[in-house]
Write a protein that holds these residues in place. Structure first.
Motif, PDB file in Angstrom:
ATOM      1  N   ASN A  64       0.846  -1.179   0.000  1.00  0.00           N
ATOM      2  CA  ASN A  64       0.000   0.000   0.000  1.00  0.00           C
ATOM      3  C   ASN A  64       0.882   1.228   0.000  1.00  0.00           C
ATOM      4  OD1 ASN A  64      -1.569   2.222   1.665  1.00  0.00           O
ATOM      5  ND2 ASN A  64      -3.029   0.927   0.565  1.00  0.00           N
ATOM      6  N   GLY A  85       0.395   5.166  -0.073  1.00  0.00           N
ATOM      7  CA  GLY A  85      -0.595   6.240   0.018  1.00  0.00           C
ATOM      8  C   GLY A  85      -1.985   5.652   0.026  1.00  0.00           C
ATOM      9  N   ASN A  86      -2.790   6.003  -0.962  1.00  0.00           N
ATOM     10  CA  ASN A  86      -4.168   5.500  -1.021  1.00  0.00           C
ATOM     11  C   ASN A  86      -4.383   4.488  -2.135  1.00  0.00           C
ATOM     12  OD1 ASN A  86      -3.930   7.209  -3.150  1.00  0.00           O
ATOM     13  ND2 ASN A  86      -5.799   8.362  -2.754  1.00  0.00           N
ATOM     14  N   HIS A  87      -3.314   3.853  -2.585  1.00  0.00           N
ATOM     15  CA  HIS A  87      -3.459   2.848  -3.639  1.00  0.00           C
ATOM     16  C   HIS A  87      -2.478   1.696  -3.415  1.00  0.00           C
ATOM     17  CE1 HIS A  87      -0.218   5.448  -5.077  1.00  0.00           C
ATOM     18  NE2 HIS A  87       0.214   4.405  -5.741  1.00  0.00           N
ATOM     19  N   ASN A  88      -2.744   0.604  -4.092  1.00  0.00           N
ATOM     20  CA  ASN A  88      -1.888  -0.578  -3.992  1.00  0.00           C
ATOM     21  C   ASN A  88      -1.024  -0.721  -5.226  1.00  0.00           C
ATOM     22  OD1 ASN A  88      -2.900  -1.530  -1.486  1.00  0.00           O
ATOM     23  ND2 ASN A  88      -4.694  -2.307  -2.537  1.00  0.00           N
ATOM     24  N   LYS A 133       0.776   7.156  -9.376  1.00  0.00           N
ATOM     25  CA  LYS A 133       0.665   5.888  -8.656  1.00  0.00           C
ATOM     26  C   LYS A 133       1.865   4.979  -8.873  1.00  0.00           C
ATOM     27  CE  LYS A 133      -4.334   5.800  -8.561  1.00  0.00           C
ATOM     28  NZ  LYS A 133      -5.558   5.077  -8.907  1.00  0.00           N
TER      29      LYS A 133
END
Length: 117
Positions: free
Chosen positions: A63, A65-68, A93
């Motif tokens: 993970n 930040g807010n994404h994988n 990303k």
């Protein structure tokens, strides 16, 4: 990913051994291995190509930040790879060095980037 120029695979363990540098393979999505196997059926050396995938090791979900992201590593600990990714995913990303490399390559080949870095 593990491939370049289509379905040409990199042996990340050997790359790490030869360069003495850590290797982090980064993917936005978890690979769909069934689709990859189907695509490889078109190559005479499909077994050899599939072994590169197996040899690269387990795919780790991290993970950032807010994404994988999905990664495979050689010559580096998972925790250290995560730290590098957190530091280098500053504008997108994916890590900034990969994003910039994509922009340059797309500019050379197509004259512009379509923003999929």
């Amino acid at each position: 990913g593990l491939t370049f120029g289509g379905m040409n695979f990199v042996d990340i363990k050997k790359l790490n051994e030869k360069t003495n540098l850590p290797v982090i393979v980064v993917k936005r999505r978890r690979p769909r291995f069934e689709k990859i196997k189907n695509a490889l059926k078109h190559f005479k050396d499909s077994e050899k190509r599939w072994k590169f995938i197996e040899k690269a090791g387990e795919i780790q979900q991290v993970n950032i930040g807010n994404h994988n992201l999905y990664i495979q590593i050689a010559g580096i600990k998972l925790e250290d790879a995560q730290k590098i990714l957190k530091l280098s995913c500053t504008r997108a990303k994916i890590p900034e060095p990969l994003r910039v490399a994509h922009l340059i390559a797309a500019g050379i080949v197509k004259g512009e980037s379509k923003g999929r870095a």
